[in-house]
Design an enzyme around this catalytic site. Structure first.
Site, PDB file in Angstrom:
ATOM      1  CG  ASN A 185      66.650  -2.765  16.305  1.00 36.78           C
ATOM      2  OD1 ASN A 185      67.255  -1.694  16.055  1.00 36.78           O
ATOM      3  ND2 ASN A 185      66.016  -3.100  17.219  1.00 36.78           N
ATOM      4  CG  HIS A 189      76.900  -4.781  16.548  1.00 36.23           C
ATOM      5  ND1 HIS A 189      77.233  -5.666  15.612  1.00 36.23           N
ATOM      6  CD2 HIS A 189      75.562  -4.613  16.906  1.00 36.23           C
ATOM      7  CE1 HIS A 189      75.728  -6.351  15.323  1.00 36.23           C
ATOM      8  NE2 HIS A 189      74.961  -5.516  16.256  1.00 36.23           N
ATOM      9  CG  ASN A 238      69.177  -8.177  15.257  1.00 33.69           C
ATOM     10  OD1 ASN A 238      68.620  -8.835  14.843  1.00 33.69           O
ATOM     11  ND2 ASN A 238      69.770  -7.646  16.489  1.00 33.69           N
ATOM     12  CE1 TYR A 253      75.505   0.356  22.608  1.00 30.69           C
ATOM     13  CE2 TYR A 253      74.686   2.310  21.893  1.00 30.69           C
ATOM     14  CZ  TYR A 253      74.697   1.110  22.594  1.00 30.69           C
ATOM     15  OH  TYR A 253      73.359   0.664  23.314  1.00 30.69           O
TER      16      TYR A 253
END
Length: 195
Positions: free
Chosen positions: A70, A22, A116, A17
């Site tokens: 989240n 994000h 989130n 990631y």
């Protein structure tokens, strides 16, 4: 205005990631750490990577949660509670779909806009939305059904350059925030657009 004592960069953990849109908030905190000459280190007590930095002579905690996005509030809540930092003293940097790459803006309060990470932070701060945000534009895929894949994807090279330019400007504006005030920092950052 309260002094910012905690700066948080939102991200998903793990190498897969690290370069995704994000994680733009984390890129900003990593750059802040670099210019402050500090190293973000894992701290299980705060569920993230943390560092104590000095910006313009003022102490500030840096945090990148290593929970999934989240669950970001778990890390923010733990560190804020331990150091008795109020929501008004927190700046959360996050990716923003509703702004194009090359733009970043400071903002106080507001909802989570479907993000989130913000949603969980608001919940863990007892629904107090009155913290500062640094919104880093990543653009929108044009279809809400494509948002998940988009934010978890890598930006093309040109877009990545624009995002990084906005982050560099946000770092310079953060120095102005500590040297002068939020109004001057906003004035500088909000007039910037990388081309």
């Amino acid at each position: 205005m309260s002094e910012i004592k905690l700066i948080v960069g939102l991200a998903n953990p793990g190498a897969e990631y690290a370069q995704t849109r994000h994680n733009a908030g984390a890129w900003y905190v990593q750059e802040l750490a670099r210019i402050c000459g500090v190293t973000l280190v894992p701290d299980s007590k705060y569920f993230g990577l943390t560092a104590r930095a000095v910006l313009q002579g003022k102490d500030v905690r840096l945090l990148i949660p290593t929970t999934y996005m989240n669950l970001s509030g778990k890390a923010v809540g733990a560190l804020a509670n331990f150091f008795r930092i109020t929501p008004e003293e927190i700046l959360v940097a996050h990716d923003e779909l509703d702004m194009p790459p090359g733009v970043a803006k400071f903002k106080l309060g507001g909802g989570h806009g479907g993000h989130n990470g913000l949603k969980d932070i608001i919940a863990k701060l007892a629904n107090d939305k009155n913290f500062y945000r640094l919104r880093i534009g990543i653009g929108h895929p044009g279809d809400k059904n494509q948002v998940s894949g988009y934010v978890l994807g890598k930006a093309p090279a040109k877009e990545q350059e624009l995002i990084e330019a906005a982050i560099d400007e946000a770092v310079r504006s953060t120095e102005i925030l500590y040297k002068e005030n939020m109004v001057k920092a906003m004035t500088r950052l909000h007039s910037f657009k990388a081309e």
